[in-house]
Design a protein around this motif. Structure first.
Motif, mmCIF file in Angstrom:
data_model
loop_
_atom_site.group_PDB
_atom_site.id
_atom_site.type_symbol
_atom_site.label_atom_id
_atom_site.label_comp_id
_atom_site.label_asym_id
_atom_site.label_seq_id
_atom_site.Cartn_x
_atom_site.Cartn_y
_atom_site.Cartn_z
ATOM 1 N N ASP A 1 -60.492 38.191 4.498
ATOM 2 C CA ASP A 1 -59.456 38.106 3.474
ATOM 3 C C ASP A 1 -59.405 36.714 2.858
ATOM 4 O O ASP A 1 -59.047 36.551 1.694
ATOM 5 C CB ASP A 1 -58.090 38.449 4.082
ATOM 6 C CG ASP A 1 -57.972 39.928 4.426
ATOM 7 O OD1 ASP A 1 -58.853 40.700 3.996
ATOM 8 O OD2 ASP A 1 -57.017 40.304 5.124
ATOM 9 N N GLU B 1 -57.734 37.876 -1.306
ATOM 10 C CA GLU B 1 -56.781 38.968 -1.422
ATOM 11 C C GLU B 1 -56.603 39.585 -0.040
ATOM 12 O O GLU B 1 -57.560 39.773 0.683
ATOM 13 C CB GLU B 1 -57.282 40.046 -2.384
ATOM 14 C CG GLU B 1 -57.404 39.587 -3.828
ATOM 15 C CD GLU B 1 -57.946 40.690 -4.714
ATOM 16 O OE1 GLU B 1 -58.251 41.784 -4.182
ATOM 17 O OE2 GLU B 1 -58.078 40.457 -5.927
ATOM 18 N N VAL B 2 -55.362 39.889 0.309
ATOM 19 C CA VAL B 2 -55.113 40.522 1.599
ATOM 20 C C VAL B 2 -55.474 41.991 1.498
ATOM 21 O O VAL B 2 -54.955 42.711 0.661
ATOM 22 C CB VAL B 2 -53.637 40.366 2.020
ATOM 23 C CG1 VAL B 2 -53.357 41.176 3.268
ATOM 24 C CG2 VAL B 2 -53.312 38.902 2.247
ATOM 25 N N GLU B 3 -56.398 42.409 2.302
ATOM 26 C CA GLU B 3 -56.789 43.816 2.322
ATOM 27 C C GLU B 3 -56.845 44.322 3.753
ATOM 28 O O GLU B 3 -56.234 45.315 4.101
ATOM 29 C CB GLU B 3 -58.141 44.009 1.645
ATOM 30 C CG GLU B 3 -58.613 45.456 1.665
ATOM 31 C CD GLU B 3 -59.937 45.652 0.973
ATOM 32 O OE1 GLU B 3 -60.488 46.768 1.068
ATOM 33 O OE2 GLU B 3 -60.434 44.704 0.350
ATOM 34 N N CYS C 1 -56.200 42.349 6.752
ATOM 35 C CA CYS C 1 -55.143 41.831 7.627
ATOM 36 C C CYS C 1 -53.866 42.640 7.512
ATOM 37 O O CYS C 1 -53.096 42.740 8.467
ATOM 38 C CB CYS C 1 -54.851 40.361 7.308
ATOM 39 S SG CYS C 1 -56.110 39.220 7.904
ATOM 40 N N SER C 2 -53.619 43.199 6.337
ATOM 41 C CA SER C 2 -52.383 43.953 6.121
ATOM 42 C C SER C 2 -52.329 45.225 6.957
ATOM 43 O O SER C 2 -51.268 45.830 7.119
ATOM 44 C CB SER C 2 -52.226 44.305 4.641
ATOM 45 O OG SER C 2 -53.302 45.111 4.198
ATOM 46 N N LYS C 3 -53.479 45.638 7.506
ATOM 47 C CA LYS C 3 -53.505 46.833 8.357
ATOM 48 C C LYS C 3 -53.066 46.539 9.787
ATOM 49 O O LYS C 3 -52.830 47.461 10.567
ATOM 50 C CB LYS C 3 -54.921 47.416 8.409
ATOM 51 C CG LYS C 3 -55.424 48.017 7.109
ATOM 52 C CD LYS C 3 -56.799 48.648 7.331
ATOM 53 C CE LYS C 3 -57.297 49.363 6.085
ATOM 54 N NZ LYS C 3 -58.581 50.078 6.333
ATOM 55 N N ARG D 1 -50.603 45.242 12.670
ATOM 56 C CA ARG D 1 -49.187 45.021 12.978
ATOM 57 C C ARG D 1 -49.012 44.996 14.499
ATOM 58 O O ARG D 1 -49.898 45.378 15.256
ATOM 59 C CB ARG D 1 -48.303 46.137 12.409
ATOM 60 C CG ARG D 1 -48.437 46.402 10.949
ATOM 61 C CD ARG D 1 -48.039 45.248 10.054
ATOM 62 N NE ARG D 1 -46.720 44.712 10.297
ATOM 63 C CZ ARG D 1 -46.068 43.931 9.431
ATOM 64 N NH1 ARG D 1 -46.636 43.619 8.266
ATOM 65 N NH2 ARG D 1 -44.878 43.443 9.715
ATOM 66 N N GLU E 1 -49.717 52.631 3.287
ATOM 67 C CA GLU E 1 -49.836 51.276 2.747
ATOM 68 C C GLU E 1 -48.488 50.779 2.222
ATOM 69 O O GLU E 1 -48.121 49.626 2.407
ATOM 70 C CB GLU E 1 -50.873 51.251 1.626
ATOM 71 C CG GLU E 1 -52.305 51.416 2.116
ATOM 72 C CD GLU E 1 -53.296 51.558 0.973
ATOM 73 O OE1 GLU E 1 -52.860 51.456 -0.205
ATOM 74 O OE2 GLU E 1 -54.490 51.754 1.243
ATOM 75 N N LEU F 1 -46.300 49.800 5.185
ATOM 76 C CA LEU F 1 -46.695 48.523 5.770
ATOM 77 C C LEU F 1 -46.280 47.359 4.871
ATOM 78 O O LEU F 1 -45.828 46.315 5.362
ATOM 79 C CB LEU F 1 -48.211 48.497 6.003
ATOM 80 C CG LEU F 1 -48.741 49.498 7.033
ATOM 81 C CD1 LEU F 1 -50.254 49.443 7.093
ATOM 82 C CD2 LEU F 1 -48.150 49.215 8.401
ATOM 83 N N GLU F 2 -46.413 47.545 3.576
ATOM 84 C CA GLU F 2 -46.005 46.499 2.639
ATOM 85 C C GLU F 2 -44.510 46.232 2.752
ATOM 86 O O GLU F 2 -44.056 45.093 2.671
ATOM 87 C CB GLU F 2 -46.361 46.915 1.217
ATOM 88 C CG GLU F 2 -46.062 45.856 0.168
ATOM 89 C CD GLU F 2 -46.490 46.266 -1.224
ATOM 90 O OE1 GLU F 2 -46.095 45.571 -2.193
ATOM 91 O OE2 GLU F 2 -47.203 47.279 -1.356
ATOM 92 N N ASP G 1 -44.449 40.305 5.978
ATOM 93 C CA ASP G 1 -45.562 39.637 6.653
ATOM 94 C C ASP G 1 -45.513 39.857 8.157
ATOM 95 O O ASP G 1 -44.443 39.900 8.755
ATOM 96 C CB ASP G 1 -45.543 38.132 6.368
ATOM 97 C CG ASP G 1 -45.849 37.820 4.912
ATOM 98 O OD1 ASP G 1 -46.478 38.666 4.255
ATOM 99 O OD2 ASP G 1 -45.444 36.748 4.440
#
Length: 290
Positions: free
Chosen positions: A157, A162-164, A166-168, A170, A250, A253-254, A258
Motif C-alpha cells: 500500500d 492507496e490503501v487497498e 491493509c484495509s482488509k 482488522r 468494504e 470496514l470503511e 482506521d
C-alpha cells in the motif's frame, strides 16, 4: 539479552549484540532501493467458494485462531450464512506448521460447551501475497499478530499510495464487547491448571468477539440487498451477487475507521486530513519520507 515471543510453547531468545549506527550507504540500500520478496497475486488458492471469505490469523495456528474459526463457523450457521461466508485460519509464524491442535484445547472446549476445532486441523502458514487477494476480511487475534501481518502487507500500500490491502485487516477483538485482545493461553508454556484457566479466559473473549463478527457480517449481507439501486433478482448471476456482497463488506470496514495497530514511524506519516493528520505532522520526522 533481548527476546520476543517465540513458539507457542515457550520463548525464543536472541543474544545481545552491539548496535552499530548504519551508514548513509546502508540506509540508501535498504530504504531507497528496497528488495521485495513478493507482490500480491490475483488468483485463487482459497479453501472454499463461498462469496465472502474470512481469514483468521493467529501466531502459530494451534490454539486461538482455530478456536475462533470453529466458533465463527457455528455463529454463521446459526444465522444461516454458512453458504455465504467461508472461514479459514492460518499462522503468521512457522513455529508449528503441520502440527495439530494443542492437546489442552479439546478438553477446554468440552468444559465450555463450545464447538471444538476440526480434529484433522493442521497448522498452516499464511501466504500474504495470495491471501490478501483471496480473502475479503482478515482478522487478527492480537497486536503482535497484527504487526506481523501488517509488515508484510503495508509495503504494497505504501508503494501504491492507496490503501487497498491493509484495509482488509482488522482485530477480531474489535468485534467483542470488551474490545480486548485475545489472550494467548499457551504463552509461557504454563501447563496444568494455570493453562486451563488461561484457555477458559481466552474462550470467554473469543465467544463474544466471534458472535459480534458474525453479526457484523450478517448486517453487511443484509445491506448488500437494501443498498442496491435495483434489488438483485433471483436470476442475478453469482458474480453480480458476489460483487454486491464484497462492496457491502468494504463499506462496513470503511465505517469502522482506521485500524489501530503499532505502525512503524515510516508508515505513521501516511494519513488523511483532520486532527489525526495534524497530530502526525507535529511528530518528529525520521527523515525517510520528508
Amino acid at each position: 539479552v533481548g527476546g520476543r515471543r517465540g513458539p507457542a510453547h515457550g520463548w525464543k531468545w536472541r543474544s545481545a549484540r552491539r548496535v552499530i549506527a548504519p551508514t548513509a550507504e546502508d540506509v540508501g540500500r535498504l530504504v531507497v532501493d528496497p528488495l521485495y520478496r513478493s507482490t500480491p497475486q490475483v488468483g485463487s488458492k482459497r479453501d472454499s467458494q463461498e462469496p465472502l471469505q474470512v481469514l483468521i490469523l493467529g501466531e502459530a495456528n494451534i490454539c486461538r485462531s482455530p478456536l475462533a474459526e470453529a466458533l465463527l463457523r457455528a455463529e454463521l450457521a446459526s444465522l444461516g450464512l454458512q453458504d455465504i461466508v467461508g472461514v479459514s485460519s492460518k499462522a503468521v509464524q512457522d513455529f508449528a506448521v503441520g502440527e495439530g491442535i494443542h492437546d489442552s484445547v479439546p478438553e477446554a472446549c468440552r468444559i465450555a460447551s463450545v464447538p471444538a476445532p476440526d480434529e484433522g486441523h493442521k497448522a498452516r502458514l499464511w501466504t500474504p501475497e495470495w491471501d490478501v487477494c483471496d480473502y475479503d476480511l482478515i482478522v487478527v487475534v492480537d497486536r503482535y499478530v497484527a504487526a506481523d501481518a501488517m509488515k508484510e502487507v503495508a509495503v504494497w500500500d505504501t508503494i501504491q499510495k492507496e490503501v487497498e490491502y491493509c484495509s482488509k485487516i482488522r482485530g477480531l477483538y474489535e468485534f467483542g464487547t470488551a474490545r480486548a485482545e485475545i489472550e494467548d493461553p499457551l504463552y509461557g508454556n504454563a501447563g496444568g491448571e494455570e493453562e486451563a484457566a488461561a484457555l477458559a479466559r481466552a474462550l470467554a473473549q473469543l465467544r463474544p468477539a466471534t458472535r459480534g463478527l458474525a453479526a457484523a457480517l450478517a448486517a453487511a449481507v443484509s445491506s448488500s440487498h437494501s443498498s442496491a439501486v435495483e434489488p438483485l433478482a433471483p436470476s442475478a448471476t453469482a458474480a453480480a451477487r458476489e460483487e454486491s456482497l464484497k462492496k457491502a463488506l468494504e463499506s462496513m470496514l470503511e465505517g469502522m475507521g482506521d485500524f489501530d495497530w503499532d505502525k512503524p514511524p515510516m508508515l505513521r506519516q501516511r494519513g488523511g486530513g483532520g486532527a489525526a493528520a495534524a497530530a502526525t505532522s507535529e511528530a518528529p520526522s525520521d527523515g525517510l519520507l520528508s
